[in-house]
Write an enzyme that holds these catalytic residues in place. Structure first.
Site, mmCIF file in Angstrom:
data_model
loop_
_atom_site.group_PDB
_atom_site.id
_atom_site.type_symbol
_atom_site.label_atom_id
_atom_site.label_comp_id
_atom_site.label_asym_id
_atom_site.label_seq_id
_atom_site.Cartn_x
_atom_site.Cartn_y
_atom_site.Cartn_z
ATOM 1 C CB SER A 44 -1.093 0.093 1.213
ATOM 2 O OG SER A 44 -0.229 0.076 2.279
ATOM 3 C CE LYS A 87 -2.896 2.468 4.696
ATOM 4 N NZ LYS A 87 -2.629 1.507 3.704
#
Length: 182
Positions: A44, A87
């Protein structure tokens, strides 16, 4: 004489036990309040981070200022227990985020994202506009391929207090990716 040797041996054992306990306490305090390590699973955050990268997550900035735009954070997964996500912070409290035609806009301005692959298209799910409340952040994975990252497009803004640390240093693998994370 033999009694003195037993007493000396007992004192030495006690000193070793004290030293080990002190080391454990210090390690727990460091892990709890200063920094932690984390391991990247999945893609990701590609191309910035790769699967199996090992990172330090610094907790100290969270006590003083919170995360800043552009920083990579480790956070408690809002959609799963006992799981963490890594993230990038795109927006902080008071900001607005919109995604139009695959491009991210922060407070109405096109966001310069030199950390994603050139030509990457940022997909949206149910909505394309977010107002970030105070005490929250909007996070995205650097990999913008459809379905590659569960992030704020999927679960919305996340509370700052769910952030476990800010990653700035990759300590493994020992190759060209070792060192400060940009």
């Amino acid at each position: 004489m033999e009694g003195d040797n037993n007493k000396t041996a007992k004192n030495e054992v006690l000193e070793w036990i004290k030293s080990i306990l002190l080391a454990v306490v210090i390690a727990v305090l460091i892990k709890t309040f200063i920094f932690n390590t984390t391991y990247v699973l999945g893609n990701s955050m590609y191309p910035t981070l790769h699967e199996r990268d090992r990172l330090f997550a610094n907790k100290i900035p969270l006590y003083f200022s919170g995360p800043k735009r552009g920083e990579i954070v480790v956070l408690k997964a809002p959609d799963a227990t006992n799981k963490d996500y890594i993230k990038r912070v795109i927006a902080i409290g008071g900001d607005t985020v919109s995604i139009i035609d695959g491009k991210v806009y922060l407070n109405g301005q096109l966001l310069e994202e030199d950390y994603i692959e050139e030509g990457a298209y940022t997909h949206v799910y149910d909505q394309n506009y977010w107002e970030v409340p105070e005490g929250y952040v909007f996070v995205l994975g650097d990999n913008r391929e459809e379905g590659a990252s569960k992030d704020s497009r999927y679960f919305g803004c996340v509370p700052v207090d769910s952030i476990k640390g800010i990653t700035t240093f990759r300590y493994y693998p020992f190759n060209h990716r070792f060192g400060k994370i940009e």
